[in-house]
Design a protein around this motif. Structure first.
Motif, PDB file in Angstrom:
ATOM      1  N   GLU A  82       0.402  -1.526   0.095  1.00 58.95           N
ATOM      2  CA  GLU A  82      -0.254   0.051  -0.346  1.00 58.95           C
ATOM      3  C   GLU A  82       1.116   1.216  -0.035  1.00 58.95           C
ATOM      4  OE1 GLU A  82      -3.769   1.934   2.664  1.00 58.95           O
ATOM      5  OE2 GLU A  82      -3.115  -0.016   3.372  1.00 58.95           O
ATOM      6  N   ALA A  83       1.994   1.816   0.562  1.00 58.45           N
ATOM      7  CA  ALA A  83       3.043   2.407   0.816  1.00 58.45           C
ATOM      8  C   ALA A  83       3.126   1.655  -0.363  1.00 58.45           C
ATOM      9  CB  ALA A  83       4.305   2.150   2.324  1.00 58.45           C
ATOM     10  N   MET A  84       3.881   1.499  -1.406  1.00 55.68           N
ATOM     11  CA  MET A  84       4.750   1.648  -2.273  1.00 55.68           C
ATOM     12  C   MET A  84       3.574   1.756  -3.566  1.00 55.68           C
ATOM     13  SD  MET A  84       7.370  -1.856  -1.934  1.00 55.68           S
ATOM     14  CE  MET A  84       7.797  -1.629  -3.865  1.00 55.68           C
ATOM     15  N   LYS A  85       2.617   1.968  -3.010  1.00 57.77           N
ATOM     16  CA  LYS A  85       1.472   2.165  -4.179  1.00 57.77           C
ATOM     17  C   LYS A  85       1.251   3.822  -4.526  1.00 57.77           C
ATOM     18  CE  LYS A  85      -2.164  -0.066  -5.061  1.00 57.77           C
ATOM     19  NZ  LYS A  85      -2.935  -1.455  -4.740  1.00 57.77           N
ATOM     20  N   LEU A  86       1.310   4.199  -3.328  1.00 53.72           N
ATOM     21  CA  LEU A  86       1.018   5.457  -3.603  1.00 53.72           C
ATOM     22  C   LEU A  86       2.545   6.606  -3.568  1.00 53.72           C
ATOM     23  CD1 LEU A  86      -0.118   5.467   0.749  1.00 53.72           C
ATOM     24  CD2 LEU A  86      -1.726   6.594  -1.645  1.00 53.72           C
ATOM     25  N   VAL A  87       3.492   5.928  -3.591  1.00 53.31           N
ATOM     26  CA  VAL A  87       4.352   6.869  -4.230  1.00 53.31           C
ATOM     27  C   VAL A  87       5.288   6.368  -5.799  1.00 53.31           C
ATOM     28  CG1 VAL A  87       5.722   6.770  -1.778  1.00 53.31           C
ATOM     29  CG2 VAL A  87       6.043   5.175  -2.532  1.00 53.31           C
ATOM     30  N   GLY A  88       4.128   5.796  -6.039  1.00 48.36           N
ATOM     31  CA  GLY A  88       4.286   4.582  -7.729  1.00 48.36           C
ATOM     32  C   GLY A  88       5.813   4.034  -7.998  1.00 48.36           C
ATOM     33  N   LYS A  89       5.825   3.047  -6.646  1.00 47.42           N
ATOM     34  CA  LYS A  89       6.981   2.261  -6.458  1.00 47.42           C
ATOM     35  C   LYS A  89       7.122   1.160  -7.838  1.00 47.42           C
ATOM     36  CE  LYS A  89      10.320   3.209  -3.975  1.00 47.42           C
ATOM     37  NZ  LYS A  89      11.725   3.578  -4.956  1.00 47.42           N
ATOM     38  N   ASP A  90       7.656   0.776  -8.773  1.00 51.44           N
ATOM     39  CA  ASP A  90       7.493   0.126  -9.920  1.00 51.44           C
ATOM     40  C   ASP A  90       6.784  -2.210  -9.455  1.00 51.44           C
ATOM     41  OD1 ASP A  90       6.757  -2.034 -12.369  1.00 51.44           O
ATOM     42  OD2 ASP A  90       8.762  -1.228 -13.096  1.00 51.44           O
ATOM     43  N   LEU A  91       6.072  -2.396  -8.753  1.00 51.26           N
ATOM     44  CA  LEU A  91       6.375  -3.447  -8.109  1.00 51.26           C
ATOM     45  C   LEU A  91       6.073  -4.749  -9.159  1.00 51.26           C
ATOM     46  CD1 LEU A  91       2.592  -3.131  -6.345  1.00 51.26           C
ATOM     47  CD2 LEU A  91       4.551  -2.656  -5.289  1.00 51.26           C
ATOM     48  N   LYS A  92       6.662  -4.614 -10.110  1.00 48.53           N
ATOM     49  CA  LYS A  92       6.940  -4.988 -11.399  1.00 48.53           C
ATOM     50  C   LYS A  92       8.793  -6.122 -11.051  1.00 48.53           C
ATOM     51  CE  LYS A  92       2.844  -5.854 -13.268  1.00 48.53           C
ATOM     52  NZ  LYS A  92       2.089  -7.474 -12.990  1.00 48.53           N
ATOM     53  N   ALA A  93       9.251  -4.250 -11.129  1.00 50.12           N
ATOM     54  CA  ALA A  93      10.648  -4.519 -10.670  1.00 50.12           C
ATOM     55  C   ALA A  93      11.014  -4.944  -9.617  1.00 50.12           C
ATOM     56  CB  ALA A  93      11.130  -3.384 -11.387  1.00 50.12           C
ATOM     57  N   ILE A  94       9.999  -4.341  -8.477  1.00 49.24           N
ATOM     58  CA  ILE A  94      10.323  -4.469  -6.545  1.00 49.24           C
ATOM     59  C   ILE A  94       9.329  -5.883  -6.071  1.00 49.24           C
ATOM     60  CG2 ILE A  94      10.752  -3.207  -4.646  1.00 49.24           C
ATOM     61  CD1 ILE A  94      11.304  -0.816  -6.436  1.00 49.24           C
ATOM     62  N   PRO A  95      10.156  -6.847  -6.551  1.00 49.99           N
ATOM     63  CA  PRO A  95       8.779  -7.788  -5.492  1.00 49.99           C
ATOM     64  C   PRO A  95       8.390  -7.867  -4.068  1.00 49.99           C
ATOM     65  CG  PRO A  95      11.043  -9.430  -6.082  1.00 49.99           C
ATOM     66  CD  PRO A  95      11.369  -7.638  -6.498  1.00 49.99           C
ATOM     67  N   VAL A  96       7.073  -8.076  -4.047  1.00 51.53           N
ATOM     68  CA  VAL A  96       6.858  -8.195  -2.470  1.00 51.53           C
ATOM     69  C   VAL A  96       6.340  -9.425  -2.500  1.00 51.53           C
ATOM     70  CG1 VAL A  96       5.304  -7.029  -0.735  1.00 51.53           C
ATOM     71  CG2 VAL A  96       6.282  -5.724  -2.523  1.00 51.53           C
ATOM     72  N   VAL A  97       7.191 -10.090  -1.350  1.00 49.14           N
ATOM     73  CA  VAL A  97       6.678 -11.389  -0.977  1.00 49.14           C
ATOM     74  C   VAL A  97       6.006 -11.621   0.350  1.00 49.14           C
ATOM     75  CG1 VAL A  97       8.092 -12.175  -2.998  1.00 49.14           C
ATOM     76  CG2 VAL A  97       8.863 -12.317  -0.442  1.00 49.14           C
ATOM     77  N   GLY A  98       5.180 -12.150   0.696  1.00 49.72           N
ATOM     78  CA  GLY A  98       4.339 -12.968   2.198  1.00 49.72           C
ATOM     79  C   GLY A  98       4.291 -13.950   2.252  1.00 49.72           C
ATOM     80  N   ILE A  99       4.005 -14.231   3.355  1.00 47.72           N
ATOM     81  CA  ILE A  99       2.924 -15.594   3.859  1.00 47.72           C
ATOM     82  C   ILE A  99       2.026 -15.706   4.447  1.00 47.72           C
ATOM     83  CG2 ILE A  99       3.860 -17.761   5.266  1.00 47.72           C
ATOM     84  CD1 ILE A  99       6.326 -17.074   5.160  1.00 47.72           C
ATOM     85  N   ASP A 100       0.869 -17.009   4.184  1.00 43.57           N
ATOM     86  CA  ASP A 100      -0.601 -16.669   4.075  1.00 43.57           C
ATOM     87  C   ASP A 100      -0.848 -17.557   2.823  1.00 43.57           C
ATOM     88  OD1 ASP A 100       0.171 -17.636   6.879  1.00 43.57           O
ATOM     89  OD2 ASP A 100      -0.324 -14.934   7.603  1.00 43.57           O
ATOM     90  N   CYS A 101      -0.909 -16.600   2.090  1.00 47.55           N
ATOM     91  CA  CYS A 101      -1.959 -16.140   0.837  1.00 47.55           C
ATOM     92  C   CYS A 101      -3.280 -16.461   0.900  1.00 47.55           C
ATOM     93  CB  CYS A 101      -1.635 -17.491  -0.262  1.00 47.55           C
ATOM     94  SG  CYS A 101      -2.098 -17.243  -1.750  1.00 47.55           S
ATOM     95  N   THR A 102      -3.808 -15.429   1.762  1.00 47.84           N
ATOM     96  CA  THR A 102      -4.914 -15.318   2.194  1.00 47.84           C
ATOM     97  C   THR A 102      -5.824 -14.713   1.247  1.00 47.84           C
ATOM     98  OG1 THR A 102      -4.329 -12.009   2.469  1.00 47.84           O
ATOM     99  CG2 THR A 102      -3.927 -14.384   4.457  1.00 47.84           C
ATOM    100  N   ASP A 103      -6.831 -14.048   0.836  1.00 51.47           N
ATOM    101  CA  ASP A 103      -7.943 -13.975   0.301  1.00 51.47           C
ATOM    102  C   ASP A 103      -7.680 -12.512  -0.265  1.00 51.47           C
ATOM    103  OD1 ASP A 103      -9.422 -16.373   0.561  1.00 51.47           O
ATOM    104  OD2 ASP A 103     -11.241 -15.438   1.344  1.00 51.47           O
TER     105      ASP A 103
END
Length: 333
Positions: free
Chosen positions: A252-273
């Motif tokens: 959410e923070a990265m989207k607000l400043v226009g970070k390229d999410l394709k180039a900067i991968p964000v990875v999590g755990i759980d795969c919630t809905d």
């Protein structure tokens, strides 16, 4: 066997908690009863099982519901379930309630994995099923205690493997990473973190820590800390989070400043809905899935075994699976 089910839930367990996935849900309000009509004319025994959850985020709420659904399908079980709201003392109060009422088995999602020995001291001879947060290995004794979950290191390892593949063509083999850790001191926090970083190093990468701190598995805390980091102007190559809630906060923070999410991968755990939706939208790069309803059902199966046969294994594995945009429809359905 005629059904006889009494399910006590604190008021905070609701459909909203199951669907929203927003932050660490929870509460300490008084319990309310939702009881099926009792029919004990067959004279069968009704077993009592207590459940104490550390909190109720989306994953844990779904896990808890898995326990309740499995109990409802089996019949002749009385389930009392409470939310400790991340408070060790409240969890101890739950344990005292279960022991004073002479429950047949207790399911514990530990607030603090260092308190496993104290929990077992409090329960005496009552069998305990630990779930999702693993106590010390020596506390797991066949037919007395067990752990239902997965090897937490593997979740981090899957994150590291995904990032290793993502950056395989990176010329300098240096990865500048941001790490959001869960609650410090918990076994899953430490092993998920270690699994991700060690896997990257074993893959030949040099790691440069740009930021590493706890966000206590909480989305809003991760959002605030990510906003602060972005304000410094520091560059980074990826974001690794010990769970999806923190990953979503960072996103959410990265989207607000226009970070390229394709180039900067964000990875999590759980795969919630919510995380699954972010993966499908091409925003979150990867999550590691463990079916929470299946974990809950496995908890009940262990409790059922021990109260009816006196036997219970020490470990029931519900394995992790990596999920990307290419595999999400197969893994999550």
């Amino acid at each position: 066997m005629k059904k006889h089910i009494a399910i006590l839930l604190s008021l905070t367990l609701s459909l909203t908690a199951l669907l929203s996935g927003c932050g660490q849900a929870g509460g300490n309000s008084a319990s309310t009863a939702d009881s099926a009509d009792a029919d004990s004319s067959d004279g069968g025994q009704t077993y009592k099982i207590g459940v104490t959850m550390s909190s109720r985020d989306q994953f844990l709420s779904t896990l808890e519901k898995g326990i309740l659904d499995a109990a409802a399908a089996a019949g002749d079980f009385e389930i009392e379930t409470f939310d400790a709201n991340n408070d060790v003392q409240k969890q101890y109060e739950h344990i005292n309630t279960f022991t004073s009422k002479q429950f047949d088995a207790i399911v514990v999602n530990l607030v603090d994995t260092n308190t496993g020995a104290e929990v077992l001291k409090m329960v005496g001879d009552i069998p305990v099923i630990f779930v999702d947060r693993r106590p010390a290995e020596e506390l797991l004794v066949e037919n007395k205690t067990c752990y239902v979950g997965a090897e937490e290191y593997k979740a981090g390892q899957f994150q590291g493997e995904f990032l290793s593949e993502f950056f395989k063509d990176k010329s300098d083999k240096t990865i500048r990473y941001v790490m959001f850790k869960g609650t410090l001191g918990l076994e899953n926090t430490e092993n998920r973190t270690r699994g991700a970083l060690e896997t990257l190093e074993k893959s030949g990468f040099t790691l440069e820590q740009v930021f590493e701190d706890t966000a206590n598995f909480d989305r809003s805390m991760a959002l605030d800390k990510m906003n602060t980091l972005l304000g410094t102007g520091k560059e980074f190559d990826c974001v690794i989070a010990n769970n999806d809630e923190m990953a979503l906060g960072a996103l959410e923070a990265m989207k607000l400043v226009g970070k390229d999410l394709k180039a900067i991968p964000v990875v999590g755990i759980d795969c919630t809905d919510v995380a699954a939706a972010a993966i499908k939208a091409g925003e979150m790069a990867c999550s590691i899935y463990q079916n929470p309803a299946e974990v809950g059902a496995a908890c009940f199966a262990q409790a059922l075994d021990v109260v009816t046969t006196g036997k219970m294994s020490v470990f029931k594995d519900v394995p992790f699976q990596p999920v990307t945009i290419d595999t999400i429809d197969t893994v999550r359905g």
